[in-house]
Design an enzyme around this catalytic site. Structure first.
Site, PDB file in Angstrom:
ATOM      1  N   TYR A 125     -12.634  -3.412 -15.354  1.00 47.41           N
ATOM      2  CA  TYR A 125     -12.282  -2.410 -16.367  1.00 47.41           C
ATOM      3  C   TYR A 125     -10.837  -2.043 -16.075  1.00 47.41           C
ATOM      4  CZ  TYR A 125     -17.302  -1.604 -17.309  1.00 47.41           C
ATOM      5  OH  TYR A 125     -18.622  -1.744 -17.661  1.00 47.41           O
ATOM      6  N   HIS A 238     -22.195  -5.569 -24.816  1.00 46.08           N
ATOM      7  CA  HIS A 238     -22.429  -4.806 -23.586  1.00 46.08           C
ATOM      8  C   HIS A 238     -23.908  -4.423 -23.464  1.00 46.08           C
ATOM      9  CE1 HIS A 238     -19.596  -2.688 -20.647  1.00 46.08           C
ATOM     10  NE2 HIS A 238     -20.780  -2.378 -20.172  1.00 46.08           N
TER      11      HIS A 238
HETATM   12  C1  LIG Z   1     -27.347  -1.555 -15.986  1.00 42.41           C
HETATM   13  C2  LIG Z   1     -26.229  -2.318 -16.611  1.00 42.41           C
HETATM   14  C3  LIG Z   1     -24.950  -2.209 -16.090  1.00 42.41           C
HETATM   15  C4  LIG Z   1     -23.893  -2.923 -16.658  1.00 42.41           C
HETATM   16  N1  LIG Z   1     -22.673  -2.871 -16.066  1.00 42.41           N
HETATM   17  C5  LIG Z   1     -21.654  -3.590 -16.589  1.00 42.41           C
HETATM   18  C6  LIG Z   1     -20.382  -3.597 -15.948  1.00 42.41           C
HETATM   19  O1  LIG Z   1     -20.187  -2.981 -14.905  1.00 42.41           O
HETATM   20  N2  LIG Z   1     -19.401  -4.314 -16.538  1.00 42.41           N
HETATM   21  C7  LIG Z   1     -19.593  -5.032 -17.690  1.00 42.41           C
HETATM   22  O2  LIG Z   1     -18.665  -5.678 -18.191  1.00 42.41           O
HETATM   23  N3  LIG Z   1     -20.809  -5.071 -18.288  1.00 42.41           N
HETATM   24  C8  LIG Z   1     -21.824  -4.378 -17.758  1.00 42.41           C
HETATM   25  N4  LIG Z   1     -23.054  -4.434 -18.361  1.00 42.41           N
HETATM   26  C9  LIG Z   1     -23.262  -5.318 -19.533  1.00 42.41           C
HETATM   27  C10 LIG Z   1     -23.717  -6.714 -19.097  1.00 42.41           C
HETATM   28  O3  LIG Z   1     -22.658  -7.426 -18.501  1.00 42.41           O
HETATM   29  C11 LIG Z   1     -24.216  -7.569 -20.283  1.00 42.41           C
HETATM   30  O4  LIG Z   1     -23.241  -7.567 -21.296  1.00 42.41           O
HETATM   31  C12 LIG Z   1     -25.560  -7.116 -20.855  1.00 42.41           C
HETATM   32  O5  LIG Z   1     -26.373  -6.548 -19.858  1.00 42.41           O
HETATM   33  C13 LIG Z   1     -26.303  -8.293 -21.475  1.00 42.41           C
HETATM   34  O6  LIG Z   1     -27.459  -7.880 -22.097  1.00 42.41           O
HETATM   35  P1  LIG Z   1     -28.947  -8.007 -21.468  1.00 42.41           P
HETATM   36  O7  LIG Z   1     -29.044  -6.912 -20.447  1.00 42.41           O
HETATM   37  O8  LIG Z   1     -29.801  -7.810 -22.654  1.00 42.41           O
HETATM   38  O9  LIG Z   1     -29.088  -9.392 -20.855  1.00 42.41           O
HETATM   39  C14 LIG Z   1     -24.122  -3.731 -17.803  1.00 42.41           C
HETATM   40  C15 LIG Z   1     -25.411  -3.833 -18.325  1.00 42.41           C
HETATM   41  C16 LIG Z   1     -26.457  -3.147 -17.731  1.00 42.41           C
HETATM   42  C17 LIG Z   1     -27.836  -3.309 -18.308  1.00 42.41           C
END
Ligand SMILES: Cc1cc2nc3c(=O)[nH]c(=O)nc-3n(C[C@H](O)[C@H](O)[C@H](O)COP(=O)(O)O)c2cc1C
Length: 337
Positions: A125, A238
């Site tokens: 980020y 996301h």
């Molecule tokens: C608990 C959680 C934390 C996440 N933290 C980040 C993060 O720190 N940085 C980021 O780019 N995406 C983050 N994401 C988004 C994931 O990289 C991804 O885009 C998303 O989880 C994909 O969808 P899915 O959970 O349905 O597989 C996060 C998602 C979740 C569920």
């Protein structure tokens, strides 16, 4: 009941409600969280027949070989899911031979994860303090990360009603975002509306890691990202955690693929829960998919072994779906239902 459903149920049982909700939840009414999975349910396959032996599922992206077209998405705070945290996830990635995208908000330092031998990409980020941002990038590069994944969809932090309701806004005592530690000080992650294409250009100058832009949803931005030197584009909303009512990730993919006309590889993440989802994404032009919550459910349920089980289960699912859908894998095998 699929393995993932069982692991999610186990995670729900084991974790404090606020932590389970942090992992499971999303922005607003969580309509995009639901849509990501529902959109796959609205698609059907028209398999090809007599097309010969299925190809090896392995892929090479940005010089990293993965044993299947499925990578681990960056997700924050793995030590909330299991005491071994990101170390368990990285060990599982190494054992199952796939790439782990390390979240900047990892509760384990990136150097310790690199020691597992896993192929790591580092998710960033962009911080308002560019000098601090550049120090984080330099640290990830020095640790051996093979790509820099800039998350572009978070100029501000998405409002997540479950977290507000649970009053979940900080890590428990003893846990910290270790990639933001400088000596005794751990600075808070700031979400900054100042993230811009100019900042991406600056990052390209300060690192030799290939740049990935994560969170592209609009074809015009895909073209801009390619023009600004992105080596890979991640179509993602996301996991429905930023702007609720964003369209499902799989529905956003085709326009991005069309806009890029093969110039830059594309991945998609959000709602991938079956091998058939992976095959659908590949047919619609993705080179690979990323997996978010299912990895966290495996981790919460059984640590490293749980993540390995999730990855191995997906590999079997992908192999089966690939063999049965035949080839060539192109948009003509995907139909609305
Ligand atoms: C608990 C959680 C934390 C996440 N933290 C980040 C993060 O720190 N940085 C980021 O780019 N995406 C983050 N994401 C988004 C994931 O990289 C991804 O885009 C998303 O989880 C994909 O969808 P899915 O959970 O349905 O597989 C996060 C998602 C979740 C569920």
């Amino acid at each position: 009941m699929s393995l993932l459903t069982r692991f999610e149920a186990a995670a729900r049982e084991r974790l404090p409600q606020a932590h389970y909700d942090y992992f499971a939840g999303g922005a607003g009414d969580e309509s995009t969280v639901a849509e990501n999975e529902a959109a796959f349910g609205r698609l059907r396959l028209a398999p090809r027949v007599l097309s010969g032996a299925p190809p090896d599922p392995a892929v090479t992206l940005l010089g990293c070989r993965a044993s299947m077209p499925l990578l681990i998405a960056p997700t924050a705070f793995h030590r909330l899911a299991h005491p071994d945290g990101e170390l368990a996830t990285a060990r599982a990635a190494a054992a199952e031979e796939t790439v782990m995208v390390v979240s900047m908000a990892s509760t384990t330092p990136v150097e310790a994860l690199a020691d597992t031998g896993a192929d790591l990409w580092f998710q960033l980020y962009v911080q308002p303090d560019m000098a601090f941002t550049e120090r984080i990038v330099a640290r990830a590069e020095k640790a051996g990360c093979r790509a820099l994944v800039v998350t572009a969809d978070s100029p501000v932090f998405g409002a997540r009603p479950r977290d507000l309701h649970n009053d979940f806004h900080s890590l428990p005592e003893g846990l910290a975002c270790e990639n933001l530690r400088e000596g005794d000080v751990v600075r808070p992650i700031e979400f900054s509306p100042e993230i811009s294409w100019a900042r991406l250009d600056r990052l390209r100058e300060v690192t030799d890691m290939p740049l990935v832009v994560k969170g592209v949803t609009h074809p015009a931005d895909a073209r801009l990202a390619a023009g600004h030197g992105a080596a890979l584009i991640m179509v993602s909303n996301h996991g429905g955690r930023q702007l609720d009512r964003t369209a499902a990730a799989i529905d956003l993919l085709p326009a991005v693929v069309d806009a890029l006309v093969g110039a830059v590889p594309v991945t998609v993440d959000g709602g991938i829960r079956r091998g058939t989802d992976v095959v659908t994404a590949l047919a619609l032009g993705a080179q690979a998919v990323l997996l978010g919550r299912p990895v966290l459910w495996g981790l919460a349920a059984a640590g490293e072994a749980g993540v390995r089980e999730v990855l191995a289960w997906f590999r079997a699912e992908i192999e089966l779906a690939t063999a049965l859908v035949g080839g060539p894998l192109d948009p003509s095998v995907v139909r609305p239902c």
